[in-house]
Scaffold this active site. Structure first.
Site, PDB file in Angstrom:
ATOM      1  N   ASP A   2     -57.204 -10.417  53.103  1.00  0.00           N
ATOM      2  CA  ASP A   2     -57.257 -10.110  51.681  1.00  0.00           C
ATOM      3  C   ASP A   2     -58.056 -11.202  51.004  1.00  0.00           C
ATOM      4  OD1 ASP A   2     -55.809  -8.318  49.427  1.00  0.00           O
ATOM      5  OD2 ASP A   2     -55.980 -10.383  48.719  1.00  0.00           O
ATOM      6  N   ARG A   5     -53.760   1.457  54.744  1.00  0.00           N
ATOM      7  CA  ARG A   5     -52.718   2.407  54.361  1.00  0.00           C
ATOM      8  C   ARG A   5     -52.992   3.850  54.746  1.00  0.00           C
ATOM      9  NH1 ARG A   5     -52.475   0.871  48.174  1.00  0.00           N
ATOM     10  NH2 ARG A   5     -54.714   0.643  48.611  1.00  0.00           N
ATOM     11  N   ARG A  21     -46.407  -2.316  59.283  1.00  0.00           N
ATOM     12  CA  ARG A  21     -46.225  -3.170  58.116  1.00  0.00           C
ATOM     13  C   ARG A  21     -44.827  -3.061  57.495  1.00  0.00           C
ATOM     14  NH1 ARG A  21     -49.507  -4.376  54.081  1.00  0.00           N
ATOM     15  NH2 ARG A  21     -47.534  -5.059  53.167  1.00  0.00           N
ATOM     16  N   TYR A  40     -59.530 -13.330  39.235  1.00  0.00           N
ATOM     17  CA  TYR A  40     -58.080 -13.287  39.426  1.00  0.00           C
ATOM     18  C   TYR A  40     -57.419 -14.581  38.965  1.00  0.00           C
ATOM     19  CZ  TYR A  40     -58.229  -8.915  42.052  1.00  0.00           C
ATOM     20  OH  TYR A  40     -58.384  -7.591  42.418  1.00  0.00           O
ATOM     21  N   ARG A  71     -61.998  -0.984  54.300  1.00  0.00           N
ATOM     22  CA  ARG A  71     -60.565  -0.662  54.286  1.00  0.00           C
ATOM     23  C   ARG A  71     -60.206   0.371  55.353  1.00  0.00           C
ATOM     24  NH1 ARG A  71     -59.520  -0.238  47.760  1.00  0.00           N
ATOM     25  NH2 ARG A  71     -60.012  -2.393  47.257  1.00  0.00           N
TER      26      ARG A  71
END
Length: 356
Positions: free
Chosen positions: A85, A40, A49, A162, A36
């Site tokens: 992702d 962010r 973004r 998921y 990562r």
């Protein structure tokens, strides 16, 4: 089967510190990258973004290229990790899925029955659907030059968790129930997920990625027996298309990582990978005992990035000392970069690691 002659592994990245370490050598410079690292924690990422949904960003080759390159430019890390992702292959196969801010991946329709799985199995990943991925990889490898690009995919079990739960879950009860109560349905679901995951990884490596990492984020919730019977064979199948590729008569390096998987490390290696990622809970010298002769990746505690520099440096020294027990060590975090991390801390840490 061999990938194209102009693949970076046949030239620019063949002797990169990361690739040499992944192949069991100890290069002069200790290789480092961060899970990562593109995301962010970077102000340039947040600015880029603005107004773009996550999965839309993942399917825009220009955005993917820029976001993937940002941490390489800023931190000087030894690898880029493809910005994507784990649910991107599902979206490309036509599954109704979105990433809800503050929650994570959410499915339009949870997969709970044999009919649900049968409908999924009608879907495939076509070259046309994969074109944004291959375009981004080709553009990235041109920009990166001698810096390797690592391909990325979520493992079949994590994707299944998921799909069956319909969204994020702490204990994955519905998925673990399905594997026992409907073993044939589970097998068919996992077989399909292994196929699309393998296709997704193969596309990235064929287009120029120099290594491939399979993330099984939720495997740590499983017992060793359940992992071995209901999960490992499908991770092996997902990796098979990449293992079948050779560049300059050598296989493409592969990495396997999960969270909370100390009890699974030998089984995770046995699916057919060169490198095993270790989270922050298990010291690397203990992991090396469980995985003799295996290259390790990890395992700085992400929480330490918010500590002061002396504490982080002392922690990193401990990790490097433990990592010396493995034949080779790629420094990484034991999970992803927290969103509130000061980017300057990662830049400073990378420079310090390169001096060791």
């Amino acid at each position: 089967m061999s990938s194209p002659h102009q693949h970076p592994l046949s030239g620019p990245t063949a002797d990169a510190p990361l690739i040499r370490a992944y192949r069991g050598e100890r290069p002069d410079r200790l290789p480092v990258w961060f899970m990562r690292q593109a995301g962010r924690s970077l102000p340039e990422y947040r600015a880029l973004r603005t107004g773009t949904r996550m999965l839309d960003a993942c399917l825009d080759p220009e955005l993917v290229t820029e976001i993937t390159l940002q941490p390489v430019r800023r931190h000087g890390v030894d690898a880029a990790i493809f910005f994507s992702d784990i649910v991107v292959p599902l979206r490309l196969a036509g599954v109704g899925v979105d990433i809800v801010p503050g929650r994570g991946p959410v499915l339009e329709h949870p997969v709970r029955t044999a009919d649900d799985v049968a409908k999924l199995r009608e879907r495939t990943l076509t070259p046309e659907a994969l074109s944004p991925i291959t375009a981004a990889v080709r553009q990235l490898t041109t920009e990166l030059g001698s810096t390797p690009l690592i391909g990325f995919a979520g493992a079949p079990f994590t994707l299944a968790a998921y799909l069956v739960e319909g969204g994020p879950s702490k204990d994955h009860l519905a998925a673990r129930t399905m594997m026992h109560a409907q073993p044939q349905v589970w097998a068919e679901l996992m077989d399909w997920l292994a196929e699309i995951t393998g296709t997704f990884l193969h596309a990235q490596v064929s287009a120029g990625a120099s290594a491939a990492q399979l993330f099984d984020s939720w495997a740590g919730t499983l017992s060793l027996a359940d992992y071995a019977q209901y999960v490992a064979p499908y991770s092996t199948a997902a990796l098979a298309p990449v293992r079948a590729l050779e560049v300059a008569d050598r296989p493409v390096p592969t990495v396997h990582f999960g969270v909370g998987t100390a009890h699974l490390l030998p089984a995770m290696h046995a699916v057919g990978v060169d490198v095993v990622g270790v989270d922050w809970r298990t010291p690397l010298d203990q992991a090396a005992q469980a995985l003799p002769g295996v290259v390790l990746q990890g395992n700085l505690d992400p929480a330490m990035l918010a500590a002061d520099w002396p504490a982080l440096r002392a922690h990193a020294e401990t990790v490097l000392a433990a990592g010396a027990a493995a034949p080779a060590h790629v420094v990484n975090l034991g999970h992803g970069v927290p969103p509130d991390t000061d980017p300057e801390m990662l830049t400073r840490l990378t420079a310090w690691l390169h001096e060791q």
